[in-house]
Design a protein around this motif. Structure first.
Motif, short mmCIF file in Angstrom:
data_model
loop_
_atom_site.label_atom_id
_atom_site.label_comp_id
_atom_site.label_asym_id
_atom_site.label_seq_id
_atom_site.Cartn_x
_atom_site.Cartn_y
_atom_site.Cartn_z
N ALA A 27 9.96 10.93 -0.25
CA ALA A 27 9.72 11.24 -1.66
C ALA A 27 8.37 10.77 -2.16
O ALA A 27 7.52 11.17 -2.80
CB ALA A 27 10.91 11.18 -2.40
N PHE A 28 8.41 9.24 -1.78
CA PHE A 28 7.17 8.39 -2.45
C PHE A 28 5.95 9.14 -1.72
O PHE A 28 4.95 9.33 -2.54
CB PHE A 28 7.15 7.24 -2.15
CG PHE A 28 6.06 6.31 -2.48
CD1 PHE A 28 5.73 6.04 -3.78
CD2 PHE A 28 5.11 5.74 -1.29
CE1 PHE A 28 4.64 5.36 -4.08
CE2 PHE A 28 4.08 5.00 -1.64
CZ PHE A 28 3.86 4.50 -2.97
N THR A 29 5.89 9.07 -0.38
CA THR A 29 4.57 9.46 0.32
C THR A 29 4.19 11.03 -0.18
O THR A 29 2.82 11.28 -0.18
CB THR A 29 4.61 9.35 1.58
OG1 THR A 29 5.62 10.07 2.20
CG2 THR A 29 4.59 7.91 2.07
N MET A 43 14.88 1.36 -4.52
CA MET A 43 14.32 0.72 -5.53
C MET A 43 12.88 0.42 -5.28
O MET A 43 11.91 0.69 -6.23
CB MET A 43 14.91 -0.61 -5.87
CG MET A 43 14.36 -1.48 -7.15
SD MET A 43 15.55 -3.00 -7.31
CE MET A 43 15.31 -3.75 -5.72
N VAL A 44 12.21 -0.16 -4.21
CA VAL A 44 10.94 -0.50 -3.72
C VAL A 44 10.07 0.92 -3.95
O VAL A 44 9.06 0.87 -4.75
CB VAL A 44 10.80 -0.89 -2.45
CG1 VAL A 44 9.56 -0.84 -1.81
CG2 VAL A 44 11.51 -2.32 -2.22
N TYR A 45 10.71 1.89 -3.58
CA TYR A 45 9.77 3.16 -3.53
C TYR A 45 9.66 3.77 -5.01
O TYR A 45 8.59 4.46 -5.33
CB TYR A 45 10.12 4.10 -2.54
CG TYR A 45 9.73 3.77 -1.15
CD1 TYR A 45 8.36 3.92 -0.89
CD2 TYR A 45 10.39 3.66 -0.21
CE1 TYR A 45 7.80 3.66 0.47
CE2 TYR A 45 9.98 3.34 1.07
CZ TYR A 45 8.36 3.23 1.37
OH TYR A 45 8.11 2.99 2.63
N ARG A 46 10.65 3.55 -5.76
CA ARG A 46 10.69 4.24 -7.08
C ARG A 46 9.74 3.21 -8.05
O ARG A 46 9.13 3.68 -8.68
CB ARG A 46 12.12 4.11 -7.55
CG ARG A 46 12.20 4.65 -9.01
CD ARG A 46 13.62 4.83 -9.56
NE ARG A 46 13.52 5.43 -10.76
CZ ARG A 46 14.61 5.62 -11.63
NH1 ARG A 46 15.80 5.13 -11.18
NH2 ARG A 46 14.70 5.98 -13.06
N THR A 47 9.69 1.99 -7.80
CA THR A 47 8.75 1.01 -8.63
C THR A 47 7.46 1.54 -8.45
O THR A 47 6.47 1.47 -9.15
CB THR A 47 9.21 -0.34 -8.15
OG1 THR A 47 10.52 -0.65 -8.51
CG2 THR A 47 8.40 -1.20 -8.87
N ALA A 48 7.17 1.72 -6.96
CA ALA A 48 5.72 2.06 -6.17
C ALA A 48 5.45 3.43 -7.22
O ALA A 48 4.26 3.51 -7.71
CB ALA A 48 5.63 2.12 -5.10
N TRP A 69 1.48 -4.79 -3.91
CA TRP A 69 2.18 -4.90 -2.71
C TRP A 69 3.60 -4.64 -2.81
O TRP A 69 4.44 -5.11 -3.82
CB TRP A 69 1.99 -6.42 -2.32
CG TRP A 69 0.56 -6.84 -2.01
CD1 TRP A 69 -0.51 -5.84 -1.95
CD2 TRP A 69 0.08 -7.93 -1.46
NE1 TRP A 69 -1.75 -6.57 -1.58
CE2 TRP A 69 -1.37 -7.83 -1.10
CE3 TRP A 69 0.82 -9.13 -1.04
CZ2 TRP A 69 -2.22 -8.93 -0.69
CZ3 TRP A 69 0.03 -10.15 -0.52
CH2 TRP A 69 -1.45 -9.92 -0.37
N TYR A 70 4.21 -4.05 -1.82
CA TYR A 70 5.61 -3.47 -2.06
C TYR A 70 6.35 -3.74 -0.35
O TYR A 70 5.76 -3.41 0.61
CB TYR A 70 5.77 -2.05 -2.32
CG TYR A 70 5.35 -1.93 -3.50
CD1 TYR A 70 6.16 -1.83 -4.77
CD2 TYR A 70 3.95 -1.65 -3.97
CE1 TYR A 70 5.86 -1.70 -6.21
CE2 TYR A 70 3.61 -1.13 -5.14
CZ TYR A 70 4.49 -1.40 -6.37
OH TYR A 70 3.87 -1.03 -7.41
N ILE A 71 7.37 -4.57 -0.46
CA ILE A 71 7.83 -4.91 0.87
C ILE A 71 9.53 -4.56 0.87
O ILE A 71 10.35 -4.97 -0.10
CB ILE A 71 7.66 -6.52 0.97
CG1 ILE A 71 8.04 -6.93 2.66
CG2 ILE A 71 8.61 -7.54 -0.04
CD1 ILE A 71 7.45 -8.21 2.96
N LEU A 72 9.74 -4.20 1.99
CA LEU A 72 11.16 -3.59 2.32
C LEU A 72 11.90 -4.65 3.07
O LEU A 72 11.24 -5.28 4.10
CB LEU A 72 11.10 -2.30 2.82
CG LEU A 72 10.63 -1.00 2.04
CD1 LEU A 72 9.33 -0.80 2.19
CD2 LEU A 72 11.46 0.15 2.27
#
Length: 257
Positions: free
Chosen positions: A136-138, A50-55, A243-246
């Motif tokens: 996938a995000f990077t 979810m974090v990476y999809r939102t980013a 900002w995105y935190i895991l």
């Protein structure tokens, strides 16, 4: 219930413990439940994804808006001309793009605590897995022509092993620019990470910061719990945008608070 899980789940961290006394010791290790959660909980995979999809969903807007920045230094100095700089994102490494729960499991099985020699030996193995969604995000970031910087508190002495691990997992690592910024790589590059964020901010417009600890976003070491909560509140408009935190329940700067 936890004992049953440890004894029955295939592939969980305590496989290989053959006696009840060993299992009892491992059950008493302070990171057992947290490590099991990171290794086995579908909820953890869902949160990271979810974090990476939102980013990813916000990345194109961030790239197109030349005044968009995740850097506090850049936001405070608009006259610096940061909006003319090429775009980049900054990601932490451990528990942000690389999963070290196998190292944590090793310590639990040995009934040991963190020490730098054992940690550096693990890093040199270059066997950490990828955090769900990170690759996938990077890759998406890199395909848009945005530079990915990996800012880590791994020691400079194990930088080559870290780079090897990232490359073998198909993370985009620029081979014409030093994008892996390690602790003590320069004299001023301490575990606080402030100087390294500034190093990137002087050369790139930072679109996003991604990490698993407040210290990946702002200096947050050796401060009180009240101050940590105040930091989160003060910068609440940045979470989920710049900002995105895991989640990382195993270790972090929160322990000292």
């Amino acid at each position: 219930m936890l004992r049953t899980i440890l004894m029955l789940l295939p592939g969980v961290l305590l496989i290989g413990c053959s006696t009840t006394s060993q299992t009892a010791v491992n059950l008493n290790h302070p990171t057992t439940s947290a490590t099991l959660w990171m290794q086995n909980a579908a909820e953890y995979d869902a949160l990271a994804t979810m974090v990476y999809r939102t980013a990813s969903d916000n990345l194109q807007l961030a790239n197109e808006d030349s005044y968009w920045t995740a850097s506090l230094q850049q936001a405070a100095q608009e006259d610096s001309g940061y909006f003319n700089l090429p775009p980049a994102i900054v990601v932490d490494v451990d528990e942000t793009v690389l999963d070290n729960s196998s190292f944590q499991a090793r310590m639990i099985k040995q009934n040991s605590s963190y020490n730098i020699e054992a940690w550096n030996d693990w890093v040199r193995e270059a066997n950490a897995d990828a955090i769900p969604g990170a690759r996938a995000f990077t890759t998406y970031v890199s395909n848009l022509g945005i530079t990915v910087f990996y800012l880590t508190n791994r020691e400079h002495t194990v930088e080559d092993a870290t780079r090897k691990n990232l490359i073998e997992l198909d993370f985009p690592v620029n081979d014409s620019l030093d994008v892996l910024l390690t602790k003590n790589e320069r004299d001023s590059w301490t575990s606080a990470k402030t100087e390294r964020r500034q190093f990137v901010a002087e050369r790139f417009r930072i679109l996003m910061l991604v990490g698993d600890d407040l210290n990946d976003f702002i200096s947050a070491k050796n401060i009180s719990q009240e101050k940590r909560e105040a930091i989160v509140e003060e910068h609440k408009t940045k979470w989920g945008e710049q900002w995105y935190i895991l989640p990382n329940p195993v270790y972090g700067s929160w322990e000292q608070a």
